[in-house]
Scaffold this motif. Structure first.
Motif, PDB file in Angstrom:
ATOM      1  N   LYS A 113      38.297  47.933  31.105  1.00 28.27           N
ATOM      2  CA  LYS A 113      39.630  48.160  31.624  1.00 28.27           C
ATOM      3  C   LYS A 113      40.693  47.126  31.379  1.00 28.27           C
ATOM      4  CE  LYS A 113      37.563  51.253  35.071  1.00 28.27           C
ATOM      5  NZ  LYS A 113      37.449  51.633  36.644  1.00 28.27           N
ATOM      6  N   ALA A 114      41.963  47.633  31.251  1.00 28.98           N
ATOM      7  CA  ALA A 114      42.631  46.275  31.392  1.00 28.98           C
ATOM      8  C   ALA A 114      42.662  45.667  32.480  1.00 28.98           C
ATOM      9  CB  ALA A 114      44.344  46.973  30.989  1.00 28.98           C
ATOM     10  N   PRO A 115      42.935  44.239  32.398  1.00 26.42           N
ATOM     11  CA  PRO A 115      43.262  43.580  31.257  1.00 26.42           C
ATOM     12  C   PRO A 115      41.801  42.824  30.306  1.00 26.42           C
ATOM     13  CG  PRO A 115      43.369  42.214  33.117  1.00 26.42           C
ATOM     14  CD  PRO A 115      42.863  43.474  33.635  1.00 26.42           C
ATOM     15  N   LEU A 116      40.584  43.246  30.538  1.00 30.40           N
ATOM     16  CA  LEU A 116      39.418  42.883  30.117  1.00 30.40           C
ATOM     17  C   LEU A 116      38.977  43.790  29.202  1.00 30.40           C
ATOM     18  CD1 LEU A 116      37.249  41.434  33.174  1.00 30.40           C
ATOM     19  CD2 LEU A 116      38.850  40.261  31.680  1.00 30.40           C
ATOM     20  N   ASN A 117      39.700  44.965  28.384  1.00 26.51           N
ATOM     21  CA  ASN A 117      38.956  45.752  27.766  1.00 26.51           C
ATOM     22  C   ASN A 117      38.653  45.233  26.333  1.00 26.51           C
ATOM     23  OD1 ASN A 117      41.887  45.334  27.367  1.00 26.51           O
ATOM     24  ND2 ASN A 117      42.006  47.732  27.136  1.00 26.51           N
ATOM     25  N   ASN A 118      39.253  44.134  25.930  1.00 29.01           N
ATOM     26  CA  ASN A 118      38.919  43.283  24.551  1.00 29.01           C
ATOM     27  C   ASN A 118      38.367  42.109  24.626  1.00 29.01           C
ATOM     28  OD1 ASN A 118      40.368  45.480  23.154  1.00 29.01           O
ATOM     29  ND2 ASN A 118      42.498  44.616  23.456  1.00 29.01           N
ATOM     30  N   LEU A 119      37.623  41.839  25.565  1.00 28.23           N
ATOM     31  CA  LEU A 119      36.814  40.505  25.703  1.00 28.23           C
ATOM     32  C   LEU A 119      35.521  40.741  25.075  1.00 28.23           C
ATOM     33  CD1 LEU A 119      37.326  38.020  26.965  1.00 28.23           C
ATOM     34  CD2 LEU A 119      36.178  38.614  29.093  1.00 28.23           C
ATOM     35  N   GLU A 120      35.629  39.887  23.986  1.00 30.52           N
ATOM     36  CA  GLU A 120      34.130  39.829  23.273  1.00 30.52           C
ATOM     37  C   GLU A 120      33.060  38.869  23.637  1.00 30.52           C
ATOM     38  OE1 GLU A 120      35.475  39.467  19.124  1.00 30.52           O
ATOM     39  OE2 GLU A 120      36.704  41.317  19.081  1.00 30.52           O
ATOM     40  N   SER A 121      32.150  38.731  23.237  1.00 30.77           N
ATOM     41  CA  SER A 121      31.168  37.721  23.445  1.00 30.77           C
ATOM     42  C   SER A 121      31.771  36.446  23.078  1.00 30.77           C
ATOM     43  CB  SER A 121      30.046  38.054  22.649  1.00 30.77           C
ATOM     44  OG  SER A 121      29.342  39.408  23.233  1.00 30.77           O
ATOM     45  N   GLY A 122      31.657  35.323  23.791  1.00 32.00           N
ATOM     46  CA  GLY A 122      31.876  34.037  23.508  1.00 32.00           C
ATOM     47  C   GLY A 122      32.123  33.060  24.626  1.00 32.00           C
ATOM     48  N   ASP A 123      32.520  31.651  24.486  1.00 27.93           N
ATOM     49  CA  ASP A 123      32.920  30.742  25.238  1.00 27.93           C
ATOM     50  C   ASP A 123      34.316  31.091  25.855  1.00 27.93           C
ATOM     51  OD1 ASP A 123      30.119  29.865  25.302  1.00 27.93           O
ATOM     52  OD2 ASP A 123      30.704  28.701  23.774  1.00 27.93           O
ATOM     53  N   TYR A 124      34.677  31.105  26.995  1.00 32.40           N
ATOM     54  CA  TYR A 124      35.995  31.165  27.392  1.00 32.40           C
ATOM     55  C   TYR A 124      36.452  30.154  28.471  1.00 32.40           C
ATOM     56  CZ  TYR A 124      35.810  35.704  25.074  1.00 32.40           C
ATOM     57  OH  TYR A 124      35.825  36.440  24.106  1.00 32.40           O
ATOM     58  N   THR A 125      37.724  29.968  28.955  1.00 37.86           N
ATOM     59  CA  THR A 125      38.005  29.374  30.153  1.00 37.86           C
ATOM     60  C   THR A 125      39.057  29.898  30.718  1.00 37.86           C
ATOM     61  OG1 THR A 125      37.750  27.051  28.893  1.00 37.86           O
ATOM     62  CG2 THR A 125      39.305  26.978  30.654  1.00 37.86           C
ATOM     63  N   LEU A 126      38.814  30.001  32.131  1.00 36.69           N
ATOM     64  CA  LEU A 126      39.588  30.614  33.145  1.00 36.69           C
ATOM     65  C   LEU A 126      40.667  29.432  33.442  1.00 36.69           C
ATOM     66  CD1 LEU A 126      40.137  33.307  35.031  1.00 36.69           C
ATOM     67  CD2 LEU A 126      39.538  31.647  36.757  1.00 36.69           C
ATOM     68  N   ARG A 127      41.909  29.777  33.204  1.00 41.72           N
ATOM     69  CA  ARG A 127      42.953  28.885  33.609  1.00 41.72           C
ATOM     70  C   ARG A 127      43.803  29.552  34.898  1.00 41.72           C
ATOM     71  NH1 ARG A 127      45.488  25.565  29.414  1.00 41.72           N
ATOM     72  NH2 ARG A 127      44.937  24.041  30.885  1.00 41.72           N
ATOM     73  N   VAL A 128      44.183  28.652  35.785  1.00 36.65           N
ATOM     74  CA  VAL A 128      45.067  28.987  36.971  1.00 36.65           C
ATOM     75  C   VAL A 128      45.837  27.904  36.900  1.00 36.65           C
ATOM     76  CG1 VAL A 128      45.030  29.642  39.642  1.00 36.65           C
ATOM     77  CG2 VAL A 128      43.020  30.234  38.143  1.00 36.65           C
ATOM     78  N   GLU A 129      47.250  28.435  37.096  1.00 37.84           N
ATOM     79  CA  GLU A 129      48.231  27.309  37.088  1.00 37.84           C
ATOM     80  C   GLU A 129      49.268  27.724  38.270  1.00 37.84           C
ATOM     81  OE1 GLU A 129      50.759  26.696  33.704  1.00 37.84           O
ATOM     82  OE2 GLU A 129      51.508  24.900  34.320  1.00 37.84           O
ATOM     83  N   ALA A 130      49.639  26.733  39.177  1.00 41.26           N
ATOM     84  CA  ALA A 130      50.559  27.217  40.358  1.00 41.26           C
ATOM     85  C   ALA A 130      51.708  25.981  40.037  1.00 41.26           C
ATOM     86  CB  ALA A 130      49.865  26.826  41.562  1.00 41.26           C
ATOM     87  N   ALA A 131      52.895  26.561  40.244  1.00 40.36           N
ATOM     88  CA  ALA A 131      54.154  25.832  40.376  1.00 40.36           C
ATOM     89  C   ALA A 131      54.936  26.202  41.398  1.00 40.36           C
ATOM     90  CB  ALA A 131      54.863  25.724  39.185  1.00 40.36           C
ATOM     91  N   ARG A 132      55.331  25.086  42.395  1.00 38.94           N
ATOM     92  CA  ARG A 132      56.222  25.552  43.468  1.00 38.94           C
ATOM     93  C   ARG A 132      57.679  24.838  43.526  1.00 38.94           C
ATOM     94  NH1 ARG A 132      56.243  23.101  48.065  1.00 38.94           N
ATOM     95  NH2 ARG A 132      54.630  21.586  47.592  1.00 38.94           N
ATOM     96  N   GLU A 133      58.625  25.458  43.868  1.00 39.68           N
ATOM     97  CA  GLU A 133      59.963  25.025  44.075  1.00 39.68           C
ATOM     98  C   GLU A 133      59.899  23.893  44.930  1.00 39.68           C
ATOM     99  OE1 GLU A 133      62.741  27.905  45.039  1.00 39.68           O
ATOM    100  OE2 GLU A 133      64.673  26.537  45.073  1.00 39.68           O
ATOM    101  N   VAL A 134      60.529  22.844  44.686  1.00 33.01           N
ATOM    102  CA  VAL A 134      60.726  21.519  45.558  1.00 33.01           C
ATOM    103  C   VAL A 134      59.286  21.227  45.683  1.00 33.01           C
ATOM    104  CG1 VAL A 134      61.669  20.562  47.405  1.00 33.01           C
ATOM    105  CG2 VAL A 134      62.859  22.526  46.430  1.00 33.01           C
ATOM    106  N   GLY A 135      58.426  21.292  44.829  1.00 32.26           N
ATOM    107  CA  GLY A 135      57.008  20.993  45.011  1.00 32.26           C
ATOM    108  C   GLY A 135      56.532  20.410  43.850  1.00 32.26           C
ATOM    109  N   GLY A 136      55.062  20.798  43.553  1.00 32.41           N
ATOM    110  CA  GLY A 136      54.213  20.175  42.417  1.00 32.41           C
ATOM    111  C   GLY A 136      53.848  21.398  41.592  1.00 32.41           C
ATOM    112  N   ARG A 137      52.890  21.070  40.615  1.00 31.42           N
ATOM    113  CA  ARG A 137      52.521  21.811  39.543  1.00 31.42           C
ATOM    114  C   ARG A 137      51.010  21.546  39.439  1.00 31.42           C
ATOM    115  NH1 ARG A 137      51.466  22.349  34.235  1.00 31.42           N
ATOM    116  NH2 ARG A 137      51.926  20.042  34.086  1.00 31.42           N
ATOM    117  N   GLU A 138      50.041  22.383  39.159  1.00 26.28           N
ATOM    118  CA  GLU A 138      48.846  22.223  38.943  1.00 26.28           C
ATOM    119  C   GLU A 138      48.100  22.997  37.957  1.00 26.28           C
ATOM    120  OE1 GLU A 138      46.235  21.687  42.626  1.00 26.28           O
ATOM    121  OE2 GLU A 138      45.319  20.221  41.619  1.00 26.28           O
ATOM    122  N   VAL A 139      47.096  22.926  37.440  1.00 22.32           N
ATOM    123  CA  VAL A 139      46.250  23.711  36.616  1.00 22.32           C
ATOM    124  C   VAL A 139      44.865  23.488  36.766  1.00 22.32           C
ATOM    125  CG1 VAL A 139      45.628  24.550  34.165  1.00 22.32           C
ATOM    126  CG2 VAL A 139      47.996  23.560  34.674  1.00 22.32           C
TER     127      VAL A 139
END
Length: 171
Positions: A113-139
């Motif tokens: 099911k979307a959004p994982l319907n095309n995920l083939e075998s392999g090595d992956y990295t999940l990335r999460v990024e947050a940015a805040r107004e009048v604040g910082g940014r982090e990944v």
């Protein structure tokens, strides 16, 4: 007697749901004690071993601002914006959502099911990024292999804009 049970067993097997692999993401947004707090914009996506985006899982931003002004700040999530954000037409059905306040937030996905319907075998990295107004940014990055041989959970922790992030995968 065995011949009489075989059709019943086949019928039962055909009606049982197929086990599908799952990928669940838990994202904690910390409560910050600052003079001016705005809920962060957050993007969650998967990259392959060549650092190419294979799937966008979630983008939380203020989609209800007048004249789509909330989209103007999406580029503050610099990593996500450079990799995939600038190529998307917002909002994206099934991916974009409202900004979230402090707390634990769950995202659940099923293979096929979307959004994982095309995920083939392999090595992956999940990335999460947050940015805040009048604040910082982090990944935060969490490597994992797909498909999973067995159930597993991988963790990482941010230091400012993100708290604990976990990826749980089940075969």
């Amino acid at each position: 007697m065995k011949n009489a049970l075989l059709p019943a067993a086949l019928l039962l097997a055909a009606t049982l749901p197929v086990q599908a692999a799952e990928l669940n993401v838990a994202v904690q947004l910390p409560k910050l004690t600052v003079a001016e707090y705005h809920k962060p914009y957050v993007a969650v996506w998967i990259e392959d071993s060549n650092k190419q985006v294979v799937s966008n899982l979630a983008v939380w931003y203020d989609a209800k601002m007048k004249n789509n002004e909330g989209e103007k700040w999406l580029k503050d999530m610099r990593q996500w914006w450079r990799k995939t954000g600038r190529t998307l037409t917002m909002p994206v059905d099934g991916i974009t959502g409202a900004t979230q306040g402090p707390g634990q937030h769950q995202l659940n996905f099923t293979v096929g099911k979307a959004p994982l319907n095309n995920l083939e075998s392999g090595d992956y990295t999940l990335r999460v990024e947050a940015a805040r107004e009048v604040g910082g940014r982090e990944v935060v990055d969490i490597p994992f292999q797909w498909p999973p041989a067995k159930a597993a959970t991988f963790n990482a922790t941010g230091s400012t804009e993100l708290g604990a992030v976990a990826v749980s995968i089940k075969p």
